[in-house]
Design an enzyme around this catalytic site. Sequence first.
Site, PDB file in Angstrom:
ATOM      1  N   GLY A   1       3.868  12.539   4.633  1.00  0.00           N
ATOM      2  CA  GLY A   1       3.458  11.354   5.392  1.00  0.00           C
ATOM      3  C   GLY A   1       2.181  11.649   6.136  1.00  0.00           C
ATOM      4  N   SER A   2       2.312  12.316   7.300  1.00  0.00           N
ATOM      5  CA  SER A   2       1.118  12.665   8.076  1.00  0.00           C
ATOM      6  C   SER A   2       0.150  13.488   7.239  1.00  0.00           C
ATOM      7  CB  SER A   2       1.508  13.481   9.315  1.00  0.00           C
ATOM      8  OG  SER A   2       2.450  12.793  10.078  1.00  0.00           O
TER       9      SER A   2
ATOM     10  N   THR B   1       2.554   6.956   1.565  1.00  0.00           N
ATOM     11  CA  THR B   1       3.592   7.884   2.009  1.00  0.00           C
ATOM     12  C   THR B   1       4.592   8.187   0.893  1.00  0.00           C
ATOM     13  OG1 THR B   1       3.370   6.909   4.196  1.00  0.00           O
ATOM     14  CG2 THR B   1       5.330   8.256   3.821  1.00  0.00           C
ATOM     15  N   GLU B   2       5.030   9.436   0.859  1.00  0.00           N
ATOM     16  CA  GLU B   2       6.033   9.847  -0.129  1.00  0.00           C
ATOM     17  C   GLU B   2       7.213  10.480   0.600  1.00  0.00           C
ATOM     18  OE1 GLU B   2       4.271  12.188  -3.231  1.00  0.00           O
ATOM     19  OE2 GLU B   2       2.950  10.506  -3.794  1.00  0.00           O
TER      20      GLU B   2
ATOM     21  N   PHE C   1       0.867  -1.188   0.000  1.00  0.00           N
ATOM     22  CA  PHE C   1       0.000   0.000   0.000  1.00  0.00           C
ATOM     23  C   PHE C   1       0.895   1.226   0.000  1.00  0.00           C
ATOM     24  CE2 PHE C   1      -2.219   3.044   2.887  1.00  0.00           C
ATOM     25  CZ  PHE C   1      -3.491   3.093   2.346  1.00  0.00           C
TER      26      PHE C   1
ATOM     27  N   GLU D   1       1.345   4.130  10.373  1.00  0.00           N
ATOM     28  CA  GLU D   1      -0.128   4.215  10.262  1.00  0.00           C
ATOM     29  C   GLU D   1      -0.704   5.320  11.147  1.00  0.00           C
ATOM     30  OE1 GLU D   1      -2.491   0.730   9.594  1.00  0.00           O
ATOM     31  OE2 GLU D   1      -0.740  -0.409   8.983  1.00  0.00           O
TER      32      GLU D   1
HETATM   33  C1  FAD Z   1       8.907   0.825   8.953  1.00  0.00           C
HETATM   34  C2  FAD Z   1       7.857   1.656   8.307  1.00  0.00           C
HETATM   35  C3  FAD Z   1       6.907   1.058   7.487  1.00  0.00           C
HETATM   36  C4  FAD Z   1       5.932   1.859   6.843  1.00  0.00           C
HETATM   37  N1  FAD Z   1       5.058   1.265   5.964  1.00  0.00           N
HETATM   38  C5  FAD Z   1       4.252   2.071   5.205  1.00  0.00           C
HETATM   39  C6  FAD Z   1       3.433   1.508   4.168  1.00  0.00           C
HETATM   40  O1  FAD Z   1       3.382   0.280   3.966  1.00  0.00           O
HETATM   41  N2  FAD Z   1       2.697   2.357   3.391  1.00  0.00           N
HETATM   42  C7  FAD Z   1       2.709   3.706   3.565  1.00  0.00           C
HETATM   43  O2  FAD Z   1       2.042   4.422   2.819  1.00  0.00           O
HETATM   44  N3  FAD Z   1       3.460   4.279   4.551  1.00  0.00           N
HETATM   45  C8  FAD Z   1       4.229   3.492   5.360  1.00  0.00           C
HETATM   46  N4  FAD Z   1       5.015   4.050   6.346  1.00  0.00           N
HETATM   47  C9  FAD Z   1       5.009   5.497   6.507  1.00  0.00           C
HETATM   48  C10 FAD Z   1       4.369   5.996   7.798  1.00  0.00           C
HETATM   49  O3  FAD Z   1       2.989   5.827   7.751  1.00  0.00           O
HETATM   50  C11 FAD Z   1       4.814   7.453   7.968  1.00  0.00           C
HETATM   51  O4  FAD Z   1       6.189   7.437   8.295  1.00  0.00           O
HETATM   52  C12 FAD Z   1       4.025   8.173   9.029  1.00  0.00           C
HETATM   53  O5  FAD Z   1       2.696   8.353   8.626  1.00  0.00           O
HETATM   54  C13 FAD Z   1       4.639   9.556   9.364  1.00  0.00           C
HETATM   55  O6  FAD Z   1       4.892  10.296   8.219  1.00  0.00           O
HETATM   56  P1  FAD Z   1       6.340  10.967   7.994  1.00  0.00           P
HETATM   57  O7  FAD Z   1       7.363   9.895   8.238  1.00  0.00           O
HETATM   58  O8  FAD Z   1       6.343  11.636   6.685  1.00  0.00           O
HETATM   59  O9  FAD Z   1       6.465  12.011   9.159  1.00  0.00           O
HETATM   60  P2  FAD Z   1       5.931  13.537   9.106  1.00  0.00           P
HETATM   61  O10 FAD Z   1       4.523  13.547   8.651  1.00  0.00           O
HETATM   62  O11 FAD Z   1       6.922  14.364   8.354  1.00  0.00           O
HETATM   63  O12 FAD Z   1       5.988  13.910  10.631  1.00  0.00           O
HETATM   64  C14 FAD Z   1       7.194  14.249  11.311  1.00  0.00           C
HETATM   65  C15 FAD Z   1       6.816  14.592  12.754  1.00  0.00           C
HETATM   66  O13 FAD Z   1       5.977  15.759  12.755  1.00  0.00           O
HETATM   67  C16 FAD Z   1       4.776  15.479  13.437  1.00  0.00           C
HETATM   68  N5  FAD Z   1       3.680  16.226  12.839  1.00  0.00           N
HETATM   69  C17 FAD Z   1       3.319  16.315  11.543  1.00  0.00           C
HETATM   70  N6  FAD Z   1       2.260  17.116  11.404  1.00  0.00           N
HETATM   71  C18 FAD Z   1       1.930  17.547  12.638  1.00  0.00           C
HETATM   72  C19 FAD Z   1       0.910  18.386  13.155  1.00  0.00           C
HETATM   73  N7  FAD Z   1      -0.019  18.953  12.354  1.00  0.00           N
HETATM   74  N8  FAD Z   1       0.862  18.606  14.488  1.00  0.00           N
HETATM   75  C20 FAD Z   1       1.772  18.036  15.318  1.00  0.00           C
HETATM   76  N9  FAD Z   1       2.769  17.229  14.891  1.00  0.00           N
HETATM   77  C21 FAD Z   1       2.833  16.981  13.564  1.00  0.00           C
HETATM   78  C22 FAD Z   1       4.586  13.967  13.277  1.00  0.00           C
HETATM   79  O14 FAD Z   1       3.693  13.456  14.259  1.00  0.00           O
HETATM   80  C23 FAD Z   1       6.011  13.505  13.444  1.00  0.00           C
HETATM   81  O15 FAD Z   1       6.337  13.436  14.818  1.00  0.00           O
HETATM   82  C24 FAD Z   1       5.923   3.254   7.053  1.00  0.00           C
HETATM   83  C25 FAD Z   1       6.866   3.846   7.923  1.00  0.00           C
HETATM   84  C26 FAD Z   1       7.815   3.070   8.532  1.00  0.00           C
HETATM   85  C27 FAD Z   1       8.821   3.731   9.431  1.00  0.00           C
END
Ligand code: FAD
Length: 383
Positions: A132-133, A127-128, A124, A367
């Site tokens: 992510g979030s 994320t790019e 799935f 997630e």
């Molecule tokens: C091992 C692993 C497996 C994964 N598998 C998948 C997969 O199968 N498919 C997929 O699509 N994704 C996958 N992911 C991605 C994962 O879902 C994302 O890493 C996650 O959603 C966070 O996104 P980001 O890493 O871009 O962090 P960011 O969104 O850049 O966030 C960085 C920090 O800022 C905080 N933050 C962001 N916005 C706010 C806000 N508005 N208020 C307060 N704090 C905020 C976050 O909580 C975090 O602490 C995986 C990640 C890992 C590590």
Amino acid sequence: MSRPRLAETYADLRDGVEAFARTVVAPVAAEHDEAHSFPYDVVARMGSAGYFGLPFPEDVGGQGGDYFALCLAIEELARVDSSVAITLEAAVSLGAMPLHRFGTAQQRARWLPALTSGEALGAFGLTEPGSGSDASGLRTTAVRDGDAWVINGSKAFITNSGTAITAFVLVAAVTGRTPDGRPEVSTILVPSGTPGFSVSPPYSKVGWNASDTHGLSFDDCRVPLDHLVGEEGRGYAQFLQILDEGRIAIAALAVGLAQGCLDESLQYASTRQAFGRAIGDNQAIAFKLADMEVRAHTARLAYHDAAARMLAGEPFKHEAAVAKLYASEAAVDNARQATQIHGGYGFMNEYPVARMWRDSKVLEIGEGTSEVQRMLIARSLGL
Ligand SMILES: Cc1cc2nc3c(=O)[nH]c(=O)nc-3n(C[C@H](O)[C@H](O)[C@H](O)COP(=O)(O)OP(=O)(O)OC[C@H]3O[C@@H](n4cnc5c(N)ncnc54)[C@H](O)[C@@H]3O)c2cc1C
């Protein structure tokens, strides 16, 4: 250990997976973690045992069970190995479930039997590298060209995307704009090996070392128009539904890890001697164990409640976020305390708690981060 009462079929399943985890998964968990190798044999045996088909109907090769059954299995696997548990979680809840929920009859017939038997895995890709979030920031595009979608962009951290048995990745891509200029997102199935679709080498991770995680890129990658999954432009709504459910499954995984930490620590505290007695005879250690039990038990009740609401067709978004947040933080806390109880041995990879400690952190990130869960919970409180 306190376990909520379960109906007999669920209890039988849980006990069966517990035995499977102890006899098939645990003996090779450290080896795969150390070698960063994907556990193909274990996955094949999980397939034969029917775990990949748990929540799917029999006409697509499933077991005719439900999402709660899946969660119970994930919890028991995670008691001994989070990598195996996340492999199952991602394959079923993120890879197969979107096809089951939103796919056409042809798509379901074409792909689901191999997924429900565990012979193939789906991934799935939401994320790019730059989003992510905030999934609304995704940049990957899919443009119609004759009888094909042409996909360009990249994805980051995608679980199960590069194994030898990965069949496809479901790609979230911008396929249009609303009249006011907002991106419209759709889900497109890209089979492994499609020209223009490349899988980067595996990441070097802190934990989940035996789980398969890659970055992906799409360079004028063409797939037939009928590879659209669900309605065009409805991708966000689909993802939100899939991620809400997925949070319950991740909470179950976190409960399993929290329980595994307690299992290991109870055993260690009753045998390790210091100052002439077992360390567990000290109230300072006994209280840590009591707190670990409270966290695991409470987190378990939280995910059971979220799953019960989901299966009853009631709203469960709030409860799923509560369960995911509480359980993932419980897992991290239990892993930290388990390592502490093991002293220096807790820092050595030959002890399972060292692996559990490394595996725990990502539960607060994947997630939906803990911050995202708090945002959802606050929003549901009207804030
Ligand atoms: C091992 C692993 C497996 C994964 N598998 C998948 C997969 O199968 N498919 C997929 O699509 N994704 C996958 N992911 C991605 C994962 O879902 C994302 O890493 C996650 O959603 C966070 O996104 P980001 O890493 O871009 O962090 P960011 O969104 O850049 O966030 C960085 C920090 O800022 C905080 N933050 C962001 N916005 C706010 C806000 N508005 N208020 C307060 N704090 C905020 C976050 O909580 C975090 O602490 C995986 C990640 C890992 C590590």
